[in-house]
Design a protein around this motif. Structure first.
Motif, PDB file in Angstrom:
ATOM      1  N   UNK A   3       0.819  -1.214   0.000  1.00 48.11           N
ATOM      2  CA  UNK A   3       0.000   0.000   0.000  1.00 48.11           C
ATOM      3  C   UNK A   3       0.848   1.257   0.000  1.00 48.11           C
ATOM      4  N   UNK A   4       1.919   1.252   0.775  1.00 46.83           N
ATOM      5  CA  UNK A   4       2.831   2.391   0.778  1.00 46.83           C
ATOM      6  C   UNK A   4       3.519   2.583  -0.559  1.00 46.83           C
ATOM      7  N   UNK A   5       3.918   1.464  -1.177  1.00 42.20           N
ATOM      8  CA  UNK A   5       4.560   1.554  -2.485  1.00 42.20           C
ATOM      9  C   UNK A   5       3.594   2.088  -3.536  1.00 42.20           C
ATOM     10  N   UNK A   6       2.369   1.598  -3.526  1.00 39.75           N
ATOM     11  CA  UNK A   6       1.371   2.082  -4.482  1.00 39.75           C
ATOM     12  C   UNK A   6       1.046   3.557  -4.249  1.00 39.75           C
ATOM     13  N   UNK A   7       1.015   3.973  -2.990  1.00 39.07           N
ATOM     14  CA  UNK A   7       0.796   5.387  -2.683  1.00 39.07           C
ATOM     15  C   UNK A   7       1.954   6.228  -3.198  1.00 39.07           C
ATOM     16  N   UNK A   8       3.179   5.741  -3.042  1.00 37.91           N
ATOM     17  CA  UNK A   8       4.347   6.473  -3.528  1.00 37.91           C
ATOM     18  C   UNK A   8       4.311   6.624  -5.051  1.00 37.91           C
TER      19      UNK A   8
END
Length: 74
Positions: free
Chosen positions: A57-62
């Motif tokens: 989720x953090x990677x997709x947000x980034x």
């Protein structure tokens, strides 16, 4: 530097202003887009660490924030 220039040292060699402007513009663009990507990374790390989104989720947000920031700054 290796060329021999006649005249006073204070005047120096003639400047290539077009190349100077191009280098300055590239520096400004690199600084602008680098800042966007780092801010997006900090936000994504907050999302990944402090919510239940996790690593993916953090990677997709980034990716989403970086893409949106780059598109908005063009």
């Amino acid at each position: 530097m290796s060329e021999h220039h006649s005249g006073p040292v204070e005047t120096g060699a003639p400047m290539n202003y077009a190349e100077h402007e191009k280098t300055y513009d590239m520096f400004i663009a690199g600084t602008k887009f680098g800042t966007i990507i780092l801010v997006a990374l900090m936000i994504a790390m907050g999302i990944g660490f402090f919510t239940s989104a996790g690593l993916i989720g953090g990677f997709l947000a980034w990716v989403a924030l970086s893409g949106a920031g780059v598109v908005m700054m063009r």
